[in-house]
Design a protein around this motif. Structure first.
Motif, PDB file in Angstrom:
ATOM      1  N   ASP A   5     -12.944  -6.738 -12.420  1.00  0.00           N
ATOM      2  CA  ASP A   5     -12.206  -7.919 -12.877  1.00  0.00           C
ATOM      3  C   ASP A   5     -11.553  -8.656 -11.718  1.00  0.00           C
ATOM      4  O   ASP A   5     -11.610  -9.894 -11.643  1.00  0.00           O
ATOM      5  CB  ASP A   5     -11.158  -7.538 -13.929  1.00  0.00           C
ATOM      6  N   GLU A   6     -10.970  -7.905 -10.751  1.00  0.00           N
ATOM      7  CA  GLU A   6     -10.364  -8.548  -9.581  1.00  0.00           C
ATOM      8  C   GLU A   6     -11.435  -9.245  -8.735  1.00  0.00           C
ATOM      9  O   GLU A   6     -11.234 -10.367  -8.248  1.00  0.00           O
ATOM     10  CB  GLU A   6      -9.618  -7.523  -8.723  1.00  0.00           C
ATOM     11  N   PHE A   7     -12.569  -8.573  -8.555  1.00  0.00           N
ATOM     12  CA  PHE A   7     -13.652  -9.167  -7.774  1.00  0.00           C
ATOM     13  C   PHE A   7     -14.118 -10.478  -8.389  1.00  0.00           C
ATOM     14  O   PHE A   7     -14.318 -11.467  -7.672  1.00  0.00           O
ATOM     15  CB  PHE A   7     -14.830  -8.190  -7.672  1.00  0.00           C
ATOM     16  N   LEU A   8     -14.294 -10.507  -9.689  1.00  0.00           N
ATOM     17  CA  LEU A   8     -14.786 -11.718 -10.346  1.00  0.00           C
ATOM     18  C   LEU A   8     -13.809 -12.881 -10.175  1.00  0.00           C
ATOM     19  O   LEU A   8     -14.221 -14.023  -9.937  1.00  0.00           O
ATOM     20  CB  LEU A   8     -15.045 -11.446 -11.827  1.00  0.00           C
ATOM     21  N   ARG A   9     -12.515 -12.606 -10.281  1.00  0.00           N
ATOM     22  CA  ARG A   9     -11.522 -13.672 -10.081  1.00  0.00           C
ATOM     23  C   ARG A   9     -11.606 -14.223  -8.661  1.00  0.00           C
ATOM     24  O   ARG A   9     -11.591 -15.439  -8.443  1.00  0.00           O
ATOM     25  CB  ARG A   9     -10.119 -13.141 -10.374  1.00  0.00           C
ATOM     26  N   GLU A  10     -11.705 -13.326  -7.685  1.00  0.00           N
ATOM     27  CA  GLU A  10     -11.769 -13.743  -6.285  1.00  0.00           C
ATOM     28  C   GLU A  10     -13.079 -14.466  -5.982  1.00  0.00           C
ATOM     29  O   GLU A  10     -13.104 -15.435  -5.221  1.00  0.00           O
ATOM     30  CB  GLU A  10     -11.606 -12.522  -5.375  1.00  0.00           C
ATOM     31  N   ASN A  60     -18.850  -0.834 -14.233  1.00  0.00           N
ATOM     32  CA  ASN A  60     -18.552   0.106 -13.142  1.00  0.00           C
ATOM     33  C   ASN A  60     -19.665   0.225 -12.101  1.00  0.00           C
ATOM     34  O   ASN A  60     -19.957   1.321 -11.618  1.00  0.00           O
ATOM     35  CB  ASN A  60     -18.216   1.490 -13.708  1.00  0.00           C
ATOM     36  N   ARG A  61     -20.270  -0.902 -11.754  1.00  0.00           N
ATOM     37  CA  ARG A  61     -21.272  -0.899 -10.671  1.00  0.00           C
ATOM     38  C   ARG A  61     -20.997  -2.118  -9.782  1.00  0.00           C
ATOM     39  O   ARG A  61     -21.821  -3.017  -9.654  1.00  0.00           O
ATOM     40  CB  ARG A  61     -22.697  -0.915 -11.242  1.00  0.00           C
ATOM     41  N   LEU A  62     -19.823  -2.103  -9.180  1.00  0.00           N
ATOM     42  CA  LEU A  62     -19.323  -3.262  -8.465  1.00  0.00           C
ATOM     43  C   LEU A  62     -20.228  -3.689  -7.316  1.00  0.00           C
ATOM     44  O   LEU A  62     -20.479  -4.889  -7.129  1.00  0.00           O
ATOM     45  CB  LEU A  62     -17.911  -2.980  -7.946  1.00  0.00           C
ATOM     46  N   GLU A  63     -20.728  -2.737  -6.531  1.00  0.00           N
ATOM     47  CA  GLU A  63     -21.553  -3.096  -5.381  1.00  0.00           C
ATOM     48  C   GLU A  63     -22.856  -3.766  -5.823  1.00  0.00           C
ATOM     49  O   GLU A  63     -23.329  -4.711  -5.188  1.00  0.00           O
ATOM     50  CB  GLU A  63     -21.843  -1.854  -4.527  1.00  0.00           C
ATOM     51  N   LEU A  64     -23.446  -3.294  -6.914  1.00  0.00           N
ATOM     52  CA  LEU A  64     -24.647  -3.934  -7.442  1.00  0.00           C
ATOM     53  C   LEU A  64     -24.321  -5.334  -7.963  1.00  0.00           C
ATOM     54  O   LEU A  64     -25.086  -6.281  -7.756  1.00  0.00           O
ATOM     55  CB  LEU A  64     -25.242  -3.086  -8.569  1.00  0.00           C
ATOM     56  N   LEU A  65     -23.182  -5.464  -8.625  1.00  0.00           N
ATOM     57  CA  LEU A  65     -22.792  -6.758  -9.175  1.00  0.00           C
ATOM     58  C   LEU A  65     -22.607  -7.791  -8.068  1.00  0.00           C
ATOM     59  O   LEU A  65     -22.993  -8.954  -8.226  1.00  0.00           O
ATOM     60  CB  LEU A  65     -21.499  -6.613  -9.978  1.00  0.00           C
ATOM     61  N   LYS A  66     -22.038  -7.379  -6.944  1.00  0.00           N
ATOM     62  CA  LYS A  66     -21.813  -8.306  -5.823  1.00  0.00           C
ATOM     63  C   LYS A  66     -23.132  -8.922  -5.354  1.00  0.00           C
ATOM     64  O   LYS A  66     -23.234 -10.135  -5.167  1.00  0.00           O
ATOM     65  CB  LYS A  66     -21.133  -7.576  -4.666  1.00  0.00           C
ATOM     66  N   ILE A 106     -22.846 -16.349 -17.275  1.00  0.00           N
ATOM     67  CA  ILE A 106     -21.927 -15.619 -18.149  1.00  0.00           C
ATOM     68  C   ILE A 106     -21.944 -14.147 -17.742  1.00  0.00           C
ATOM     69  O   ILE A 106     -22.967 -13.477 -17.863  1.00  0.00           O
ATOM     70  CB  ILE A 106     -22.337 -15.775 -19.624  1.00  0.00           C
ATOM     71  N   VAL A 107     -20.816 -13.665 -17.250  1.00  0.00           N
ATOM     72  CA  VAL A 107     -20.712 -12.270 -16.820  1.00  0.00           C
ATOM     73  C   VAL A 107     -19.886 -11.514 -17.853  1.00  0.00           C
ATOM     74  O   VAL A 107     -18.712 -11.833 -18.083  1.00  0.00           O
ATOM     75  CB  VAL A 107     -20.052 -12.154 -15.437  1.00  0.00           C
ATOM     76  N   VAL A 108     -20.504 -10.522 -18.473  1.00  0.00           N
ATOM     77  CA  VAL A 108     -19.802  -9.705 -19.462  1.00  0.00           C
ATOM     78  C   VAL A 108     -19.333  -8.426 -18.778  1.00  0.00           C
ATOM     79  O   VAL A 108     -20.143  -7.595 -18.357  1.00  0.00           O
ATOM     80  CB  VAL A 108     -20.715  -9.368 -20.660  1.00  0.00           C
ATOM     81  N   ASN A 109     -18.040  -8.288 -18.641  1.00  0.00           N
ATOM     82  CA  ASN A 109     -17.444  -7.105 -18.028  1.00  0.00           C
ATOM     83  C   ASN A 109     -17.098  -6.114 -19.129  1.00  0.00           C
ATOM     84  O   ASN A 109     -16.176  -6.331 -19.906  1.00  0.00           O
ATOM     85  CB  ASN A 109     -16.197  -7.495 -17.230  1.00  0.00           C
ATOM     86  N   ASN A 110     -17.849  -5.021 -19.164  1.00  0.00           N
ATOM     87  CA  ASN A 110     -17.709  -4.038 -20.245  1.00  0.00           C
ATOM     88  C   ASN A 110     -16.544  -3.083 -19.987  1.00  0.00           C
ATOM     89  O   ASN A 110     -16.711  -1.862 -19.982  1.00  0.00           O
ATOM     90  CB  ASN A 110     -19.019  -3.244 -20.387  1.00  0.00           C
ATOM     91  N   ALA A 111     -15.352  -3.646 -19.744  1.00  0.00           N
ATOM     92  CA  ALA A 111     -14.135  -2.855 -19.510  1.00  0.00           C
ATOM     93  C   ALA A 111     -14.282  -1.945 -18.295  1.00  0.00           C
ATOM     94  O   ALA A 111     -13.909  -0.773 -18.338  1.00  0.00           O
ATOM     95  CB  ALA A 111     -13.764  -2.048 -20.763  1.00  0.00           C
ATOM     96  N   SER A 112     -14.818  -2.495 -17.201  1.00  0.00           N
ATOM     97  CA  SER A 112     -14.979  -1.719 -15.968  1.00  0.00           C
ATOM     98  C   SER A 112     -13.615  -1.300 -15.415  1.00  0.00           C
ATOM     99  O   SER A 112     -12.605  -1.989 -15.602  1.00  0.00           O
ATOM    100  CB  SER A 112     -15.725  -2.540 -14.912  1.00  0.00           C
TER     101      SER A 112
END
Length: 302
Positions: A45-50, A11-17, A34-40
């Motif tokens: 999840d949509e951002f990573l796919r795009e 749940n820190r999408l802007e930092l992840l970008k 390897i990006v581990v998405n802790n059920a954000s």
């Protein structure tokens, strides 16, 4: 040399970008990211796919590990490093989504690794962690075993003026761990959930090999200072995990001293909820109980 990078995000999408772009723009990219998405729940999840679809990358494989629930930093790093070892990584970088490596960090890491004559005795190498452009000394430490307690002394800023220095404790911010030693001592304890998990893991790694910090490798840690001030839900996990760590490493006297200190702090607090927190941490550690405690969920106010 295969170098895998593990990022844990929640749940820190802007930092992840920003973090993802830093890895994409590395002068020597990791072989696997390897990006581990802790059920954000914030669209991660949509951002990573795009992001994967829009970036043409031939020399860096993107692997997304999606957790069914938030397993905390410990559970996320366990899953990510386990995946890195399964795909044959020689070295594994670990960091949260708020850690942005300098664009030449991986190039310099590879250079240092190739230049170390006794590399078979090195369990990990560390980058310099900076916050606000200055060394964040709390991320690299020296273990001091006293008569009643263990202290982790922060490596002073003066050491960062040298080409390298040795330490025996690190935070999971900008660290390259050698796979052969990860297999020897095991991975981070997923049951710690959050806090002090990296301290315990670095203790194990330092017992089988040297840990070297190279200040010319820099990672910008965009921490929120409020997370480290006062008593919060995280305090429960910090104290519980300290006690679990002392039990594992056979430090009975340290365990007793820490327990008494916690009880004293609780008794001196004007907030009865704080005393309850310390007692809960002591009870959990006594039972060897890890994992998340429903009384101390992320973000909970005390």
């Amino acid at each position: 040399m295969n170098i895998a990078a593990v990022i844990v995000t929640y749940n820190r999408l802007e930092l992840l970008k920003e973090c993802m772009e830093a890895f994409f723009n590395q002068t020597r990219r990791p072989n696997e990211l390897i990006v581990v998405n802790n059920a954000s729940t914030d669209g991660t999840d949509e951002f990573l796919r795009e992001w994967v679809a829009s970036h043409n990358i031939s020399d860096m494989e993107i692997i997304v590990v999606s957790m069914e629930k938030n397993e905390g930093g410990s559970g996320g790093f366990y899953a990510g490093t386990k995946k890195a070892l399964e795909i044959g990584a020689d070295w594994v970088w670990v960091s949260d989504d708020d850690a942005v490596p300098s664009l030449d960090a991986f190039e310099k890491a590879e250079t240092h690794i190739c230049e170390i004559s006794d590399i078979d005795q090195i369990s990990a190498i560390c980058a310099q962690v900076q916050t606000g452009g200055k060394p964040a000394t709390s991320n690299r430490g020296i273990r001091k075993m006293g008569p009643l307690k263990m202290e982790i002394m922060h490596v002073p800023k003066s050491e960062y003026l040298w080409t390298s220095f040795e330490c025996n404790h690190f935070s999971y911010v900008g660290v390259f761990m050698q796979a052969i030693f990860l297999r020897e001592v095991g991975l981070i304890h997923p049951e710690y959930f959050i806090w002090r998990d990296d301290v315990e893991h670095s203790w194990r790694l330092s017992s089988v090999g040297k840990i070297i910090c190279y200040p010319d490798m820099i990672v910008n840690h965009k921490i929120q200072q409020m997370d480290y001030q006062g008593i919060s839900w995280k305090t429960y996990y910090g104290y519980r995990n300290d006690l679990l760590m002392y039990k594992e490493h056979g430090c009975k006297l340290y365990y007793i001293t820490k327990t008494l200190t916690m009880l004293f702090k609780g008794l001196c607090s004007i907030n009865k909820r704080h005393f309850e927190l310390y007692v809960d941490a002591i009870k959990a550690a006594h039972r060897g109980e890890g994992g998340i405690n429903q009384k101390y969920l992320p973000g909970m106010k005390l």
